[in-house]
Design a protein around this motif. Structure first.
Motif, PDB file in Angstrom:
ATOM      1  N   GLY A  80       0.788  -1.224   0.000  1.00 54.31           N
ATOM      2  CA  GLY A  80       0.000   0.000   0.000  1.00 54.31           C
ATOM      3  C   GLY A  80       0.821   1.274   0.000  1.00 54.31           C
ATOM      4  N   THR A  81       1.945   1.289  -0.698  1.00 48.90           N
ATOM      5  CA  THR A  81       2.824   2.452  -0.698  1.00 48.90           C
ATOM      6  C   THR A  81       2.164   3.619  -1.429  1.00 48.90           C
ATOM      7  OG1 THR A  81       4.749   1.026  -0.682  1.00 48.90           O
ATOM      8  CG2 THR A  81       5.109   3.294  -1.352  1.00 48.90           C
ATOM      9  N   ASP A  82       2.193   4.796  -0.831  1.00 51.70           N
ATOM     10  CA  ASP A  82       1.714   6.024  -1.445  1.00 51.70           C
ATOM     11  C   ASP A  82       2.845   6.548  -2.329  1.00 51.70           C
ATOM     12  OD1 ASP A  82       1.003   8.637  -2.110  1.00 51.70           O
ATOM     13  OD2 ASP A  82       0.303   9.139  -0.097  1.00 51.70           O
ATOM     14  N   SER A  83       2.727   6.349  -3.646  1.00 47.83           N
ATOM     15  CA  SER A  83       3.804   6.678  -4.584  1.00 47.83           C
ATOM     16  C   SER A  83       4.192   8.150  -4.551  1.00 47.83           C
ATOM     17  CB  SER A  83       3.411   6.293  -6.008  1.00 47.83           C
ATOM     18  OG  SER A  83       3.196   4.910  -6.081  1.00 47.83           O
ATOM     19  N   ALA A  84       3.214   9.038  -4.472  1.00 47.66           N
ATOM     20  CA  ALA A  84       3.517  10.468  -4.468  1.00 47.66           C
ATOM     21  C   ALA A  84       4.287  10.854  -3.209  1.00 47.66           C
ATOM     22  CB  ALA A  84       2.229  11.283  -4.573  1.00 47.66           C
ATOM     23  N   LYS A  85       3.854  10.333  -2.067  1.00 47.26           N
ATOM     24  CA  LYS A  85       4.529  10.620  -0.794  1.00 47.26           C
ATOM     25  C   LYS A  85       5.945  10.046  -0.807  1.00 47.26           C
ATOM     26  CE  LYS A  85       4.194   9.652   4.128  1.00 47.26           C
ATOM     27  NZ  LYS A  85       3.507   8.865   5.150  1.00 47.26           N
ATOM     28  N   ALA A  86       6.087   8.825  -1.328  1.00 46.77           N
ATOM     29  CA  ALA A  86       7.406   8.183  -1.395  1.00 46.77           C
ATOM     30  C   ALA A  86       8.336   8.968  -2.316  1.00 46.77           C
ATOM     31  CB  ALA A  86       7.272   6.743  -1.879  1.00 46.77           C
ATOM     32  N   ALA A  87       7.845   9.389  -3.462  1.00 44.46           N
ATOM     33  CA  ALA A  87       8.665  10.150  -4.410  1.00 44.46           C
ATOM     34  C   ALA A  87       9.150  11.457  -3.785  1.00 44.46           C
ATOM     35  CB  ALA A  87       7.873  10.430  -5.683  1.00 44.46           C
ATOM     36  N   GLN A  88       8.269  12.106  -3.049  1.00 44.41           N
ATOM     37  CA  GLN A  88       8.635  13.362  -2.382  1.00 44.41           C
ATOM     38  C   GLN A  88       9.715  13.117  -1.333  1.00 44.41           C
ATOM     39  OE1 GLN A  88       5.369  15.255  -0.378  1.00 44.41           O
ATOM     40  NE2 GLN A  88       6.490  17.150  -0.062  1.00 44.41           N
ATOM     41  N   ALA A  89       9.569  12.062  -0.538  1.00 46.29           N
ATOM     42  CA  ALA A  89      10.554  11.761   0.506  1.00 46.29           C
ATOM     43  C   ALA A  89      11.885  11.334  -0.108  1.00 46.29           C
ATOM     44  CB  ALA A  89      10.024  10.682   1.436  1.00 46.29           C
ATOM     45  N   LEU A  90      11.843  10.512  -1.145  1.00 40.91           N
ATOM     46  CA  LEU A  90      13.083  10.016  -1.749  1.00 40.91           C
ATOM     47  C   LEU A  90      13.822  11.090  -2.543  1.00 40.91           C
ATOM     48  CD1 LEU A  90      11.922   6.459  -2.837  1.00 40.91           C
ATOM     49  CD2 LEU A  90      13.395   7.073  -0.903  1.00 40.91           C
ATOM     50  N   ALA A  91      13.126  12.145  -2.932  1.00 38.99           N
ATOM     51  CA  ALA A  91      13.774  13.243  -3.656  1.00 38.99           C
ATOM     52  C   ALA A  91      14.834  13.933  -2.793  1.00 38.99           C
ATOM     53  CB  ALA A  91      12.732  14.257  -4.125  1.00 38.99           C
TER      54      ALA A  91
END
Length: 180
Positions: A80-91
């Protein structure tokens, strides 16, 4: 320790700085806890695992990115990973190619966050090599420890079969017995 790729075991331990266990086993009561609650705690954890970088002090501004990295990597191990949230954090943790001391190319992180580059580089290298697929969170809802799946087929579900797997199978057995 700049430029060093650490063992996935250290990444596993980093992920487990958030301990969600809430069960008892052989008289030991596990209580959920978080080891990264202060700059001092982060600094101590990095030192304990040989990730403290000489001349680079852990700053108060390093704590939030460290927790965000840990939480995002843990989330990436679930469906259930939130892709947008993950992309923001990994940036916050960009990667680049760099030459090592022998002139060979390697993946390099330059996050500016004390001690985290080795973790980031290890995760990136294991993703590229396919090893990250075996990093998982325990399927037990009252455990959720990160573990590296060493099973032959890569379908392990529990951090420890003798604890979480046994508890799951015992519960399933009891449910079947009650249903008969």
């Amino acid at each position: 320790m700049t430029g060093a790729v650490v063992d996935l075991n250290v990444v596993e331990q980093f992920l487990n700085t958030l301990d969600e266990r809430s069960f008892s086993w052989h008289g030991e009561k596990f209580v959920p806890s978080d080891r990264l609650t202060s700059v001092e705690a982060l600094s101590a954890w990095l030192e304990e695992h040989g990730l403290a970088t000489a001349g680079q002090e852990v700053r108060p501004s390093d704590l939030a990115p460290a927790v965000a990295l840990r939480d995002t990597l843990r989330d990436a191990l679930t469906d259930g990973t939130d892709s947008a949230k993950a992309a923001q954090a990994l940036a916050l943790f960009p990667l680049r190619l760099a030459l090592d001391s022998s002139g060979q190319l390697r993946i390099a992180a330059a996050s500016g966050v004390a001690g985290l580059d080795a973790i980031i580089e290890t995760v990136a290298t294991s993703v590229a090599g396919g090893g990250w697929k075996r990093m998982k969170l325990c399927s037990s809802a009252d455990c959720r420890r990160a573990f590296y799946d060493t099973s032959r087929n890569g379908r392990g579900r529990w951090c420890r079969m003798e604890v979480c797997g046994n508890r799951h199978k015992t519960r399933a057995y009891r449910r079947r017995q009650q249903g008969e």
